[in-house]
Design a protein around this motif. Structure first.
Motif, PDB file in Angstrom:
ATOM      1  N   LYS A 154       0.833  -1.222   0.000  1.00  0.00           N
ATOM      2  CA  LYS A 154       0.000   0.000   0.000  1.00  0.00           C
ATOM      3  C   LYS A 154       0.862   1.264   0.000  1.00  0.00           C
ATOM      4  N   ALA A 155       1.684   1.362  -1.022  1.00  0.00           N
ATOM      5  CA  ALA A 155       2.631   2.481  -1.141  1.00  0.00           C
ATOM      6  C   ALA A 155       1.974   3.660  -1.851  1.00  0.00           C
ATOM      7  N   GLY A 156       1.319   4.513  -1.076  1.00  0.00           N
ATOM      8  CA  GLY A 156       0.679   5.685  -1.654  1.00  0.00           C
ATOM      9  C   GLY A 156      -0.588   5.350  -2.416  1.00  0.00           C
ATOM     10  N   TYR A 157      -1.007   6.288  -3.259  1.00  0.00           N
ATOM     11  CA  TYR A 157      -2.268   6.117  -3.984  1.00  0.00           C
ATOM     12  C   TYR A 157      -2.058   5.833  -5.473  1.00  0.00           C
ATOM     13  N   THR A 158      -0.944   6.288  -6.026  1.00  0.00           N
ATOM     14  CA  THR A 158      -0.699   6.143  -7.452  1.00  0.00           C
ATOM     15  C   THR A 158       0.665   5.505  -7.708  1.00  0.00           C
ATOM     16  N   ARG A 159       0.931   5.234  -8.981  1.00  0.00           N
ATOM     17  CA  ARG A 159       2.230   4.691  -9.370  1.00  0.00           C
ATOM     18  C   ARG A 159       3.362   5.647  -8.974  1.00  0.00           C
ATOM     19  N   GLN A 160       3.141   6.917  -9.183  1.00  0.00           N
ATOM     20  CA  GLN A 160       4.155   7.914  -8.830  1.00  0.00           C
ATOM     21  C   GLN A 160       4.444   7.876  -7.327  1.00  0.00           C
ATOM     22  N   ASP A 161       3.393   7.732  -6.521  1.00  0.00           N
ATOM     23  CA  ASP A 161       3.573   7.628  -5.072  1.00  0.00           C
ATOM     24  C   ASP A 161       4.415   6.401  -4.720  1.00  0.00           C
ATOM     25  N   GLY A 162       4.058   5.267  -5.323  1.00  0.00           N
ATOM     26  CA  GLY A 162       4.749   4.028  -5.014  1.00  0.00           C
ATOM     27  C   GLY A 162       6.225   4.080  -5.360  1.00  0.00           C
ATOM     28  N   GLU A 163       6.533   4.598  -6.529  1.00  0.00           N
ATOM     29  CA  GLU A 163       7.930   4.680  -6.945  1.00  0.00           C
ATOM     30  C   GLU A 163       8.690   5.704  -6.092  1.00  0.00           C
ATOM     31  N   GLY A 164       8.013   6.766  -5.703  1.00  0.00           N
ATOM     32  CA  GLY A 164       8.652   7.758  -4.853  1.00  0.00           C
ATOM     33  C   GLY A 164       8.985   7.194  -3.479  1.00  0.00           C
ATOM     34  N   ASP A 165       8.055   6.423  -2.910  1.00  0.00           N
ATOM     35  CA  ASP A 165       8.298   5.801  -1.608  1.00  0.00           C
ATOM     36  C   ASP A 165       9.460   4.819  -1.679  1.00  0.00           C
ATOM     37  N   CYS A 166       9.495   4.034  -2.759  1.00  0.00           N
ATOM     38  CA  CYS A 166      10.590   3.066  -2.930  1.00  0.00           C
ATOM     39  C   CYS A 166      11.934   3.775  -3.073  1.00  0.00           C
TER      40      CYS A 166
END
Length: 227
Positions: free
Chosen positions: A90-102
């Motif tokens: 559950k890394a954020g809401y969007t693809r951009q969020d997920g990649e940013g968290d990673c």
């Protein structure tokens, strides 16, 4: 408080409860924040709905067959983390969020002297598909440096790990497409476990050997420093 606002709040509340990541306080904060500009929003009504619906979900979970799909997903992601692949739930809401968290946690690991191969994640929009009629969960991935050859190795590790934990996986072998877990039965209740930053850091650090020269490179203090 208007009925359409209540309906919208309940729709989001039911989703969040099915996701299973928020406790009662987290649910209240998340839903009330959605309607911060509604002057007549009934917080007492919301708290009551959270209590009733969360309790119902927790009672239903007692009859779930174990391990659940989420249990197996946790095992899969933990295994990937041990293999030096950052894996976030559950890394954020969007693809951009997920990649940013990673990217953020990869940088932190690097600062701590831990090198990784790549990352994978799913975000909230992916979860909405998983609990919907599609029942598919998409997994985003890449190598830490966006190298295609390494990214292919990362993707293959992800597919192999998911399959070894009983998931049906669909992936065409192209780096342009995400990895898809098909027919997932998403079952999760809140357990107050952080499945993101702290879990990745703890597992990575526990499975990273301490370099022998870490202490050898330290110069001994002169004897007079001890007096």
């Amino acid at each position: 408080m208007k009925q359409d606002i209540k309906d919208e709040a309940i729709e989001q509340l039911d989703k969040d409860i099915l996701f299973g990541f928020y406790d009662a306080n987290g649910l209240f904060e998340s839903i009330s924040d959605m309607f911060y500009d509604e002057n007549d929003f009934d917080e007492t009504w919301l708290k009551n709905e959270i209590h009733l619906r969360l309790k119902k979900h927790q009672i239903e979970s007692l009859n779930w067959k174990k391990p659940t799909g989420f249990d197996r997903l946790v095992v899969s992601f933990d295994t990937l983390i041990k293999d030096k692949i950052v894996a976030l739930h559950k890394a954020g809401y969007t693809r951009q969020d997920g990649e940013g968290d990673c990217a953020e946690i990869i940088e932190e690991l690097s600062n701590n002297g831990i090198k990784v191969l790549g990352y994978c994640y799913y975000h909230t929009q992916d979860l909405e598909r998983a609990i919907g009629d599609e029942q598919n969960l998409f997994i985003g991935y890449d190598s830490y440096n966006h190298n295609d050859e390494l990214a292919m190795d990362v993707a293959n590790k992800i597919v192999k790990t998911l399959e070894s934990n009983g998931f049906n996986v669909n992936w065409n072998g192209s780096l342009e497409t995400r990895i898809q877990i098909t027919d997932i039965n998403w079952q999760k209740t809140v357990d107050n476990v952080d499945y993101n930053y702290s879990r990745v850091l703890d597992i990575m650090q526990a499975n990273t050997p301490i370099k022998e020269n870490a202490t050898q490179n330290k110069k001994p203090k002169p004897f007079w420093k001890f007096w």
